[in-house]
Design a protein around this motif. Structure first.
Motif, mmCIF file in Angstrom:
data_model
loop_
_atom_site.group_PDB
_atom_site.id
_atom_site.type_symbol
_atom_site.label_atom_id
_atom_site.label_comp_id
_atom_site.label_asym_id
_atom_site.label_seq_id
_atom_site.Cartn_x
_atom_site.Cartn_y
_atom_site.Cartn_z
ATOM 1 N N ALA A 205 0.846 -1.193 0.000
ATOM 2 C CA ALA A 205 0.000 0.000 0.000
ATOM 3 C C ALA A 205 0.880 1.241 0.000
ATOM 4 O O ALA A 205 1.452 1.609 1.030
ATOM 5 C CB ALA A 205 -0.923 -0.005 1.209
ATOM 6 N N THR A 206 1.000 1.878 -1.146
ATOM 7 C CA THR A 206 1.742 3.132 -1.235
ATOM 8 C C THR A 206 0.876 4.267 -0.697
ATOM 9 O O THR A 206 -0.313 4.098 -0.416
ATOM 10 C CB THR A 206 2.114 3.423 -2.692
ATOM 11 N N ALA A 207 1.480 5.438 -0.575
ATOM 12 C CA ALA A 207 0.709 6.615 -0.158
ATOM 13 C C ALA A 207 -0.416 6.888 -1.145
ATOM 14 O O ALA A 207 -1.520 7.295 -0.748
ATOM 15 C CB ALA A 207 1.637 7.822 -0.049
ATOM 16 N N GLU A 208 -0.158 6.644 -2.432
ATOM 17 C CA GLU A 208 -1.200 6.852 -3.440
ATOM 18 C C GLU A 208 -2.346 5.870 -3.265
ATOM 19 O O GLU A 208 -3.516 6.211 -3.447
ATOM 20 C CB GLU A 208 -0.597 6.712 -4.837
ATOM 21 N N ALA A 209 -2.023 4.615 -2.906
ATOM 22 C CA ALA A 209 -3.058 3.615 -2.690
ATOM 23 C C ALA A 209 -3.932 3.990 -1.499
ATOM 24 O O ALA A 209 -5.168 3.869 -1.547
ATOM 25 C CB ALA A 209 -2.434 2.240 -2.487
ATOM 26 N N ARG A 210 -3.319 4.444 -0.421
ATOM 27 C CA ARG A 210 -4.105 4.810 0.757
ATOM 28 C C ARG A 210 -4.936 6.063 0.487
ATOM 29 O O ARG A 210 -6.061 6.199 0.986
ATOM 30 C CB ARG A 210 -3.183 5.010 1.960
ATOM 31 N N ALA A 211 -4.411 6.972 -0.319
ATOM 32 C CA ALA A 211 -5.193 8.151 -0.692
ATOM 33 C C ALA A 211 -6.400 7.746 -1.533
ATOM 34 O O ALA A 211 -7.505 8.294 -1.372
ATOM 35 C CB ALA A 211 -4.318 9.138 -1.461
ATOM 36 N N ALA A 212 -6.207 6.795 -2.430
ATOM 37 C CA ALA A 212 -7.321 6.315 -3.244
ATOM 38 C C ALA A 212 -8.368 5.634 -2.367
ATOM 39 O O ALA A 212 -9.576 5.803 -2.579
ATOM 40 C CB ALA A 212 -6.810 5.350 -4.313
ATOM 41 N N ALA A 213 -7.921 4.856 -1.369
ATOM 42 C CA ALA A 213 -8.859 4.199 -0.457
ATOM 43 C C ALA A 213 -9.656 5.228 0.333
ATOM 44 O O ALA A 213 -10.873 5.081 0.519
ATOM 45 C CB ALA A 213 -8.109 3.262 0.485
ATOM 46 N N ARG A 214 -9.004 6.282 0.805
ATOM 47 C CA ARG A 214 -9.727 7.334 1.542
ATOM 48 C C ARG A 214 -10.765 7.991 0.635
ATOM 49 O O ARG A 214 -11.890 8.280 1.072
ATOM 50 C CB ARG A 214 -8.738 8.384 2.070
ATOM 51 N N PHE A 215 -10.396 8.228 -0.613
ATOM 52 C CA PHE A 215 -11.323 8.852 -1.547
ATOM 53 C C PHE A 215 -12.529 7.948 -1.783
ATOM 54 O O PHE A 215 -13.685 8.389 -1.733
ATOM 55 C CB PHE A 215 -10.611 9.143 -2.870
ATOM 56 N N LEU A 216 -12.278 6.663 -2.040
ATOM 57 C CA LEU A 216 -13.363 5.725 -2.332
ATOM 58 C C LEU A 216 -14.266 5.487 -1.128
ATOM 59 O O LEU A 216 -15.494 5.386 -1.279
ATOM 60 C CB LEU A 216 -12.778 4.390 -2.792
ATOM 61 N N LEU A 217 -13.680 5.409 0.056
ATOM 62 C CA LEU A 217 -14.441 5.003 1.234
ATOM 63 C C LEU A 217 -14.980 6.170 2.046
ATOM 64 O O LEU A 217 -16.050 6.050 2.644
ATOM 65 C CB LEU A 217 -13.561 4.129 2.130
ATOM 66 N N LEU A 218 -14.255 7.293 2.068
ATOM 67 C CA LEU A 218 -14.631 8.385 2.959
ATOM 68 C C LEU A 218 -15.028 9.675 2.249
ATOM 69 O O LEU A 218 -15.683 10.530 2.856
ATOM 70 C CB LEU A 218 -13.470 8.692 3.925
ATOM 71 N N GLN A 219 -14.611 9.834 0.997
ATOM 72 C CA GLN A 219 -14.875 11.098 0.299
ATOM 73 C C GLN A 219 -15.552 10.888 -1.056
ATOM 74 O O GLN A 219 -15.152 11.481 -2.053
ATOM 75 C CB GLN A 219 -13.547 11.850 0.097
ATOM 76 N N PRO A 220 -16.571 10.064 -1.125
ATOM 77 C CA PRO A 220 -17.210 9.822 -2.428
ATOM 78 C C PRO A 220 -17.902 11.092 -2.919
ATOM 79 O O PRO A 220 -18.484 11.839 -2.133
ATOM 80 C CB PRO A 220 -18.231 8.727 -2.119
ATOM 81 N N PRO A 221 -17.847 11.353 -4.226
ATOM 82 C CA PRO A 221 -18.468 12.566 -4.776
ATOM 83 C C PRO A 221 -19.980 12.384 -4.909
ATOM 84 O O PRO A 221 -20.533 12.305 -6.009
ATOM 85 C CB PRO A 221 -17.780 12.707 -6.134
ATOM 86 N N LEU A 222 -20.652 12.352 -3.751
ATOM 87 C CA LEU A 222 -22.086 12.099 -3.721
ATOM 88 C C LEU A 222 -22.774 13.114 -2.809
ATOM 89 O O LEU A 222 -22.161 13.603 -1.848
ATOM 90 C CB LEU A 222 -22.364 10.688 -3.177
ATOM 91 N N PRO A 223 -24.037 13.405 -3.052
ATOM 92 C CA PRO A 223 -24.773 14.249 -2.108
ATOM 93 C C PRO A 223 -24.903 13.554 -0.763
ATOM 94 O O PRO A 223 -24.869 12.314 -0.674
ATOM 95 C CB PRO A 223 -26.145 14.426 -2.784
ATOM 96 N N LEU A 224 -25.062 14.322 0.291
ATOM 97 C CA LEU A 224 -25.092 13.766 1.643
ATOM 98 C C LEU A 224 -26.175 12.713 1.806
ATOM 99 O O LEU A 224 -25.978 11.710 2.503
ATOM 100 C CB LEU A 224 -25.291 14.893 2.664
ATOM 101 N N VAL A 225 -27.321 12.911 1.159
ATOM 102 C CA VAL A 225 -28.424 11.975 1.330
ATOM 103 C C VAL A 225 -28.084 10.591 0.796
ATOM 104 O O VAL A 225 -28.614 9.577 1.269
ATOM 105 C CB VAL A 225 -29.701 12.522 0.642
ATOM 106 N N ALA A 226 -27.184 10.523 -0.184
ATOM 107 C CA ALA A 226 -26.839 9.227 -0.790
ATOM 108 C C ALA A 226 -25.665 8.539 -0.096
ATOM 109 O O ALA A 226 -25.427 7.352 -0.325
ATOM 110 C CB ALA A 226 -26.508 9.424 -2.268
ATOM 111 N N ARG A 227 -24.951 9.256 0.740
ATOM 112 C CA ARG A 227 -23.729 8.687 1.314
ATOM 113 C C ARG A 227 -23.957 7.492 2.235
ATOM 114 O O ARG A 227 -23.145 6.564 2.231
ATOM 115 C CB ARG A 227 -22.927 9.787 2.013
ATOM 116 N N PRO A 228 -25.016 7.479 3.049
ATOM 117 C CA PRO A 228 -25.221 6.271 3.868
ATOM 118 C C PRO A 228 -25.419 5.010 3.021
ATOM 119 O O PRO A 228 -24.936 3.926 3.393
ATOM 120 C CB PRO A 228 -26.485 6.605 4.667
ATOM 121 N N PHE A 229 -26.105 5.126 1.901
ATOM 122 C CA PHE A 229 -26.320 3.969 1.032
ATOM 123 C C PHE A 229 -25.003 3.533 0.387
ATOM 124 O O PHE A 229 -24.681 2.341 0.330
ATOM 125 C CB PHE A 229 -27.360 4.305 -0.033
ATOM 126 N N TYR A 230 -24.242 4.518 -0.079
ATOM 127 C CA TYR A 230 -22.928 4.196 -0.632
ATOM 128 C C TYR A 230 -22.026 3.603 0.445
ATOM 129 O O TYR A 230 -21.264 2.664 0.186
ATOM 130 C CB TYR A 230 -22.285 5.450 -1.229
#
Length: 286
Positions: A205-230
């Motif tokens: 897991a490089t720094a880039e891999a962990r950054a991608a994981a944070r983006f996918l798991l914690l910072q999805p480009p979704l409205p707040l109402v959809a985030r619990p489902f995601y």
């Protein structure tokens, strides 16, 4: 009322995955006459057409990120942060064309991707050279994707396949992998497991891999109402990962929580997606 909600939810999900021209593209893929790479009875059609792909896709991205060269290429060239939905839509269209489209359209899609891969070259932060067309790199991406889709379908598929069916699924995906430039792709689950194990010494897991994981798991480009489902989908994507991959990405395992809450949520979410994206039967008055 229920029919309206079902239609609106299904259309919203389809637009996210397929893009604004998705309906036109779908009609062309399924409606164009001609021979296909895969007949209607092939396992690849069952797996790639199931709602479990929503979980399998996220899991595949997390697993693929553990190859330092693959992750460096994605970080530098894919634009996944600036245009995540565009990347998703291009990937889903490629899967749909190669799985369901005519042989001519499938080959055209493969040729387009190979042309892109040929142009993607660079070096990692540590000075290691990468080339997206490298058969070994392509082999890792293919193996990680196939394993993730298979795991998701086994757990959340509407009609899970038997052992022979999943072996046949791996063989089906090998047809596409070879066309993309993978040398001797795995053709059953045993070979797939061996291939993943062979790659493990080079994964981390490089720094880039962990950054991608944070983006996918914690910072999805979704409205707040959809985030619990995601979040429910993402939690199940993490739970699908092999234990060694979770360890590399510092993603904790909570067996009790996963058994009591996460997995049931995954089943509920995939059933809901399947319900929303399947056209309801016509009533007798229609």
């Amino acid at each position: 009322m229920v029919r309206d909600v079902r239609g609106q939810l299904g259309q919203a999900l389809f637009r996210r995955v397929a893009g604004p021209d998705g309906a036109v593209v779908r009609a062309r893929i399924h409606g164009t006459p001609g021979p296909r790479w895969f007949g209607p009875d092939r396992p690849i059609r069952a797996v790639h057409g199931d709602a479990s792909m929503f979980i399998g896709g996220i899991s595949a991205l997390l697993l693929q990120s553990l190859h330092p060269l693959a992750m460096a290429a994605v970080a530098a060239h894919s634009g996944y942060r600036g245009d995540p939905w565009g990347r998703l839509q291009r990937t889903s269209t490629f899967l749909a064309v190669t799985t369901y489209g005519t042989a001519e359209d499938a080959q055209r899609a493969v040729d387009h991707v190979r042309g892109i891969h040929e142009r993607i070259r660079g070096t990692t932060a540590e000075g290691l050279a990468y080339h997206a067309a490298d058969p070994r790199l392509l082999g890792w991406v293919h193996a990680a994707e196939t394993d993730s889709f298979l795991r998701a379908h086994q757990r959340f598929g509407a009609r899970p396949l038997d052992a022979a069916g999943y072996d046949a699924y791996v063989a089906d995906t090998a047809r596409v992998a070879e066309a993309l430039g993978v040398v001797d792709p795995p053709r059953d689950r045993g070979e797939l497991s061996e291939r993943l194990a062979a790659h493990r010494p080079g994964l981390r897991a490089t720094a880039e891999a962990r950054a991608a994981a944070r983006f996918l798991l914690l910072q999805p480009p979704l409205p707040l109402v959809a985030r619990p489902f995601y979040g429910g989908l993402a939690a199940n994507a993490v739970a699908l990962l092999p234990p060694w991959a979770r360890g590399m990405l510092w993603l904790p395992r909570l067996p009790l929580v996963e058994d009591i809450a996460v997995r049931p949520a995954g089943h509920a979410l995939t059933r809901t997606i399947r319900w929303a994206m399947t056209p309801p039967p016509l009533s007798r008055t229609e």
